[in-house]
Design an enzyme around this catalytic site. Structure first.
Site: not given
Ligand code: NI
Length: 524
Positions: A336, A477
């Site tokens: 992400d 991430h």
């Molecule tokens: Ni996010």
């Protein structure tokens, strides 16, 4: 200059490989000391106490000059030849059976890979159905998992009813690949072989063919006559006996599907008709004797096996190997908040490992770095919507929610030409009402590495590998250095548990649930 050096290097490699094969086949003699029927004299190397004698095999005459002879089995390749392939593992366990298969396919989508996968899938699904179960892939069922292509071995000794398929690579040279599949079932009555066959392909686009296709049509009985000669010489059948002389052509052909090409010749492994021994015999027939009987494909395979050239797998888009998640245990790595300055390093790792992943990108980041979004898509990964500016959607007005999603969708389309088909809400926060406002499914996760808290590489690896189950969607991430560093270990760790890694979209075979859905794992 370079070319000459490369040629020399190749020649040296080729001699080394032939030497390895000769030593492998030389062990034939040692094997007869293990009590194989018909071995009259103990092998010269079988010294009392088991200490290895000095090189008994190197003084033997060159194998290519010898006639056909009985050997312990085909010689499997390892090392670089196998490393160029994509490992596949499928396994299922219930209270009363275990079924597992390990095989390897060339990277990308090839007819050869499809045939092998279909052969294995048919055996596994059939076995499960016979026992009243639909196929449901599981985890942690085979030692070494999916990280060891064609490594052999099985972890099921305690389970009485099982089906096991395993592979070995017999030739991988130039554009030619040959893979042997042995599928066996083990039940109360003892083990039985379901199938034993070698598959070949001599190019990315060509149709695969089995071991019997190495021989020209109509020459099968001539090849079997050479096999019979070896069986007589090895004392496996009586002098003057020819168990193959009256076979129908199709029966003769079927006996030769397990023909493994090697540097010195073909090892044909077959059950001798009329024999009550369950163990098949393997016979090495030197290429020299097979020459008149080879088909066009057989000649191509011969050239490749003899050359010892490095394997040249078909070129394919990275990160885009075909994965059937109804057969294999799939897990999706998702990243992400990118693209960021760390994304290129992550893409390099995924490319190298041929792992497809899903990137939930922020529209504002894509607008700043459209080239990186384009590279992500070009590498075969799924790109999906993570809003424009990363707000908590549950705290916005309806028009603001729609605007966040629309702006990100436009940035992704502008940069990549792709229309994102799912959305991950920032912080995983959504309500049924928010989901009604967005015309695509919301994809969250069931494994949270909490990598944004910077817990250290080890912890990120441990959470991703340890907490994943079949169908898991793992949240990470590509904006944290530790995550990028953890990814190679996560890939290794999950493969060692038997997992195939693929994008979320691919877990659903491209058919994600519709708008309004909240998805936290793949179908399972
Ligand atoms: Ni996010």
């Amino acid at each position: 200059m370079e070319a000459a050096r490369a040629r020399r290097r190749r020649t040296r490699t080729a001699s080394a490989i032939v030497a390895v094969i000769l030593i492998g086949l030389g062990l034939t003699a040692c094997d007869s000391a293990l009590g194989t029927p018909g071995s009259g004299t103990p092998a010269p190397s079988a010294t009392p106490g088991g200490s290895a004698p000095p090189e008994p095999t190197t003084s033997s005459p060159p194998a290519a000059e010898a006639g056909p002879r009985v050997v312990p089995g085909p010689v499997a390749l390892g090392g670089d030849r196998v490393a160029a392939l994509v490992p596949r593992l499928a396994a299922m366990r219930t209270d009363d059976f275990v079924a597992s298969a390990r095989w390897a396919i060339p990277p990308g989508s090839t007819a050869f890979g499809d045939v092998l996968t279909a052969r294995v899938a048919e055996a596994l699904r059939g076995f499960a159905e016979e026992r009243g179960s639909a196929w449901a892939p599981g985890l942690d069922l085979v030692a070494g998992g999916a990280s060891a292509p064609c490594a052999g071995g099985s972890a099921f000794a305690a389970i009485p009813t099982r089906l096991a398929a395993d592979c070995s690579i017999v030739v991988a040279s130039g554009g030619v690949i040959g893979e042997r599949l042995v599928i066996a079932r083990s039940e109360a009555g003892g083990p039985t072989e379901v199938a034993r066959e070698v598959w070949y392909a001599d190019g990315a686009g060509g149709a695969p063919y089995d071991g019997a296709a190495l021989y020209a049509a109509g020459s099968e009985t001539r090849v079997l006559a050479l096999v019979a000669e070896a069986l007589r010489a090895g004392g496996r059948i009586a002098p003057g006996e020819d168990p193959f002389s009256r076979l129908a052509p199709e029966t003769a052909r079927a006996l030769l599907v397990d023909s493994s090409a090697a540097g010195v010749g073909v090892v044909a492994t077959l059950s001798v008709p009329g024999s009550d021994r369950s163990r098949p015999e393997s016979v090495l027939v030197p290429w020299r004797l097979l020459d008149p009987f080879l088909s066009e494909s057989g000649s191509l395979v011969r050239s490749a096996a003899v050359s010892g050239d490095p394997y040249e797998p078909p070129t394919s888009p990275a990160g885009d190997d075909p994965v059937d998640c109804t057969l294999l245990t799939c897990v999706s790595l998702t990243f992400d908040d990118g693209p960021s300055s760390l994304t290129p390093a992550l893409l390099d790792v995924l490319d190298r490992e041929r792992v497809g992943a899903t990137f939930f990108v922020q529209g504002s980041s894509v607008a700043r770095n459209p080239g990186m979004a384009a590279r992500t898509v070009a590498a075969g990964h799924e790109i999906a919507n993570h809003t424009w500016a990363h707000p908590d959607l549950t705290k916005l007005t309806d028009p603001q929610v729609r605007d966040e999603v629309r702006r990100a969708q436009a940035a992704i389309a502008d940069a990549t030409g792709v229309r994102a088909t799912s959305l991950r809400p920032p912080y995983g926060a959504s309500t049924p009402h928010v989901r009604e406002l967005v015309p695509m499914p919301f994809v969250v996760w069931d494994v949270d590495t909490r990598d944004w808290q910077d817990p250290g590489v080890d912890v990120v690896v441990e959470r991703a590998v340890g907490e994943a189950g079949p169908g898991s969607i793992v949240l990470m991430h590509d904006t944290h250095e530790d995550t990028i560093e953890a990814v190679p270990r996560i890939i290794d760790g999950l493969r060692a548990r038997g997992v195939a890694l693929t994008s979320v979209e691919d877990q659903f075979a491209g058919s994600l649930p519709g708008a309004g859905a909240l998805v936290s794992h793949g179908p399972r």
